[in-house]
Design a protein around this motif. Structure first.
Motif, PDB file in Angstrom:
ATOM      1  N   THR A 139      42.739  76.073  15.806  1.00 15.32           N
ATOM      2  CA  THR A 139      41.773  74.958  15.751  1.00 15.32           C
ATOM      3  C   THR A 139      42.154  73.816  16.679  1.00 15.32           C
ATOM      4  O   THR A 139      41.308  73.069  17.105  1.00 15.32           O
ATOM      5  CB  THR A 139      41.770  74.348  14.331  1.00 15.32           C
ATOM      6  OG1 THR A 139      43.091  73.862  14.082  1.00 15.32           O
ATOM      7  CG2 THR A 139      41.372  75.371  13.312  1.00 15.32           C
ATOM      8  N   LEU A 187      42.775  73.554  19.676  1.00  7.43           N
ATOM      9  CA  LEU A 187      42.391  73.707  21.084  1.00  7.43           C
ATOM     10  C   LEU A 187      43.559  74.059  21.991  1.00  7.43           C
ATOM     11  O   LEU A 187      43.468  73.944  23.198  1.00  7.43           O
ATOM     12  CB  LEU A 187      41.709  72.421  21.588  1.00  7.43           C
ATOM     13  CG  LEU A 187      40.503  71.945  20.760  1.00  7.43           C
ATOM     14  CD1 LEU A 187      39.922  70.687  21.362  1.00  7.43           C
ATOM     15  CD2 LEU A 187      39.437  73.020  20.657  1.00  7.43           C
ATOM     16  N   GLU A 236      43.236  76.817  24.664  1.00  7.63           N
ATOM     17  CA  GLU A 236      42.434  76.588  25.875  1.00  7.63           C
ATOM     18  C   GLU A 236      43.340  76.272  27.055  1.00  7.63           C
ATOM     19  O   GLU A 236      44.524  75.957  26.878  1.00  7.63           O
ATOM     20  CB  GLU A 236      41.478  75.412  25.633  1.00  7.63           C
ATOM     21  CG  GLU A 236      40.448  75.698  24.565  1.00  7.63           C
ATOM     22  CD  GLU A 236      39.468  74.553  24.378  1.00  7.63           C
ATOM     23  OE1 GLU A 236      39.756  73.445  24.872  1.00  7.63           O
ATOM     24  OE2 GLU A 236      38.433  74.770  23.741  1.00  7.63           O
ATOM     25  N   ARG A 267      48.679  63.633  17.816  1.00  5.44           N
ATOM     26  CA  ARG A 267      48.397  64.193  16.493  1.00  5.44           C
ATOM     27  C   ARG A 267      49.681  64.467  15.717  1.00  5.44           C
ATOM     28  O   ARG A 267      49.750  64.262  14.528  1.00  5.44           O
ATOM     29  CB  ARG A 267      47.584  65.484  16.625  1.00  5.44           C
ATOM     30  CG  ARG A 267      46.090  65.191  16.552  1.00  5.44           C
ATOM     31  CD  ARG A 267      45.245  66.451  16.528  1.00  5.44           C
ATOM     32  NE  ARG A 267      45.323  67.150  15.246  1.00  5.44           N
ATOM     33  CZ  ARG A 267      45.479  68.468  15.166  1.00  5.44           C
ATOM     34  NH1 ARG A 267      45.611  69.187  16.252  1.00  5.44           N
ATOM     35  NH2 ARG A 267      45.528  69.053  14.000  1.00  5.44           N
ATOM     36  N   TRP A 283      33.464  72.271  23.750  1.00  5.69           N
ATOM     37  CA  TRP A 283      33.944  71.596  22.538  1.00  5.69           C
ATOM     38  C   TRP A 283      32.817  71.352  21.552  1.00  5.69           C
ATOM     39  O   TRP A 283      32.995  71.468  20.333  1.00  5.69           O
ATOM     40  CB  TRP A 283      34.645  70.281  22.913  1.00  5.69           C
ATOM     41  CG  TRP A 283      35.960  70.513  23.590  1.00  5.69           C
ATOM     42  CD1 TRP A 283      36.845  71.520  23.325  1.00  5.69           C
ATOM     43  CD2 TRP A 283      36.545  69.753  24.662  1.00  5.69           C
ATOM     44  NE1 TRP A 283      37.929  71.432  24.156  1.00  5.69           N
ATOM     45  CE2 TRP A 283      37.782  70.347  24.981  1.00  5.69           C
ATOM     46  CE3 TRP A 283      36.135  68.625  25.368  1.00  5.69           C
ATOM     47  CZ2 TRP A 283      38.623  69.861  25.985  1.00  5.69           C
ATOM     48  CZ3 TRP A 283      36.966  68.125  26.371  1.00  5.69           C
ATOM     49  CH2 TRP A 283      38.180  68.749  26.665  1.00  5.69           C
ATOM     50  N   ARG A 298      32.243  74.761  19.960  1.00  7.58           N
ATOM     51  CA  ARG A 298      33.302  75.142  19.012  1.00  7.58           C
ATOM     52  C   ARG A 298      33.209  74.292  17.744  1.00  7.58           C
ATOM     53  O   ARG A 298      33.464  74.776  16.645  1.00  7.58           O
ATOM     54  CB  ARG A 298      34.681  74.963  19.652  1.00  7.58           C
ATOM     55  CG  ARG A 298      34.976  75.959  20.752  1.00  7.58           C
ATOM     56  CD  ARG A 298      36.428  75.907  21.193  1.00  7.58           C
ATOM     57  NE  ARG A 298      37.288  76.671  20.290  1.00  7.58           N
ATOM     58  CZ  ARG A 298      38.565  76.918  20.567  1.00  7.58           C
ATOM     59  NH1 ARG A 298      39.120  76.466  21.669  1.00  7.58           N
ATOM     60  NH2 ARG A 298      39.301  77.616  19.732  1.00  7.58           N
ATOM     61  N   ASN A 347      35.316  75.348  13.080  1.00 15.14           N
ATOM     62  CA  ASN A 347      35.745  74.735  11.828  1.00 15.14           C
ATOM     63  C   ASN A 347      35.401  73.254  11.715  1.00 15.14           C
ATOM     64  O   ASN A 347      36.019  72.534  10.983  1.00 15.14           O
ATOM     65  CB  ASN A 347      37.253  74.899  11.746  1.00 15.14           C
ATOM     66  CG  ASN A 347      37.805  74.718  13.148  1.00 15.14           C
ATOM     67  OD1 ASN A 347      37.356  73.802  13.830  1.00 15.14           O
ATOM     68  ND2 ASN A 347      38.673  75.607  13.583  1.00 15.14           N
ATOM     69  N   ARG A 353      36.144  70.727  13.133  1.00 13.72           N
ATOM     70  CA  ARG A 353      37.270  69.774  13.212  1.00 13.72           C
ATOM     71  C   ARG A 353      36.993  68.799  14.350  1.00 13.72           C
ATOM     72  O   ARG A 353      36.596  69.204  15.424  1.00 13.72           O
ATOM     73  CB  ARG A 353      38.560  70.530  13.530  1.00 13.72           C
ATOM     74  CG  ARG A 353      39.097  71.345  12.383  1.00 13.72           C
ATOM     75  CD  ARG A 353      39.904  70.468  11.433  1.00 13.72           C
ATOM     76  NE  ARG A 353      40.747  71.247  10.532  1.00 13.72           N
ATOM     77  CZ  ARG A 353      40.277  72.042   9.588  1.00 13.72           C
ATOM     78  NH1 ARG A 353      38.967  72.155   9.428  1.00 13.72           N
ATOM     79  NH2 ARG A 353      41.093  72.729   8.814  1.00 13.72           N
ATOM     80  N   ARG A 389      38.258  66.484  17.291  1.00 20.15           N
ATOM     81  CA  ARG A 389      39.470  66.440  18.135  1.00 20.15           C
ATOM     82  C   ARG A 389      39.337  65.308  19.135  1.00 20.15           C
ATOM     83  O   ARG A 389      38.986  65.514  20.290  1.00 20.15           O
ATOM     84  CB  ARG A 389      39.603  67.783  18.875  1.00 20.15           C
ATOM     85  CG  ARG A 389      39.951  68.939  17.976  1.00 20.15           C
ATOM     86  CD  ARG A 389      41.424  68.913  17.610  1.00 20.15           C
ATOM     87  NE  ARG A 389      41.728  69.903  16.575  1.00 20.15           N
ATOM     88  CZ  ARG A 389      41.800  69.606  15.294  1.00 20.15           C
ATOM     89  NH1 ARG A 389      41.582  68.358  14.882  1.00 20.15           N
ATOM     90  NH2 ARG A 389      42.094  70.528  14.400  1.00 20.15           N
TER      91      ARG A 389
END
Lengths: 10, 215
Positions: free
Chosen positions: A4, A6, A9, B113, B168, B171, B176, B178, B180
């Protein structure tokens, strides 16, 4: 989890 | 993998191959910013650290090796190739690109993150890539005569991250849900920096005239 945020990528 | 991301990766690959072919064929890198190329090497090295640690797919590993290899090859040509490096215009490529590296690194230390080595460098690579094109755009503004290959290279390089924005969105809705913010905002800023160039590039293409950026 890895999927999830990314990181799969370029 | 979705069509947007594949199109984005292919556009990115095409831009780099085009630049490499231009340098090899013309034995010249006139109009190309070495600083942007160096920033991209830093972007790829800091983003693809997990290359030997995490295996996603053959495609993913192969593309990382190709991006790392071609970007370092381009820097080698511009710095060390006996013929090509004579054509590099050092005093025009004046952007202080280390003024981009440091703030991006500090920002990655502050906004990320997870506070892990890989995550910080990955975040740094996203921030740095969003501004990596600046030295090249500044150089283009100074160039009185932008050759078609260079213009197309910059156009494709800008388009790839624009395609990633669609990837993005796709996706977000299909996977999910989410959020980002870090890649999304970095990608948005990166693409926004090109809008000025896109406008003049498309206009020059429509009017069939030489690409010229206002100084």
């Amino acid at each position: 989890q890895a999927k999830t945020d990314l990181k799969d990528e370029l | 993998m979705n069509a947007f991301r594949l199109a984005g990766d292919m556009t990115h690959l095409l831009s780099i191959i085009l630049l490499l072919l231009k340098i090899r064929a013309t034995k010249s890198c006139a109009g190309i910013s070495l600083k942007t190329q160096e920033l991209y090497v830093i972007v790829f090295m800091s983003r693809y650290l997990d290359l030997f640690r995490t295996y996603y797919s053959l495609y993913n590993s192969l593309m990382k090796i190709i991006f790392l290899g071609t970007s370092m090859c381009i820097v080698w040509y511009m710095r060390s190739h006996k013929v090509v490096r004579q054509t590099y215009n050092n005093d025009e490529d004046t952007f202080r690109h280390f003024f981009l590296v440091l703030p991006c690194f500090v920002l990655a230390l502050l906004v990320h993150r997870n506070f892990t080595f890989i995550e910080i460098l990955w975040t740094f690579s996203l921030y740095l890539e969003s501004v990596a094109i600046l030295p090249q755009l500044v150089l283009l503004q100074k160039s009185s005569n932008i050759d078609n290959l260079t213009g197309t290279y910059v156009f494709l390089l800008g388009a790839y991250r624009g395609l990633y924005l669609f990837n993005w969105v796709y996706r977000f809705f299909t996977e999910n849900h989410r959020v980002r913010w870090i890649p999304w905002l970095s990608g948005l800023i990166q693409t926004a920096i090109y809008t000025d160039f896109f406008y003049y590039y498309i206009r020059s293409w429509k009017n069939r005239e030489k690409l010229k950026l206002p100084a």
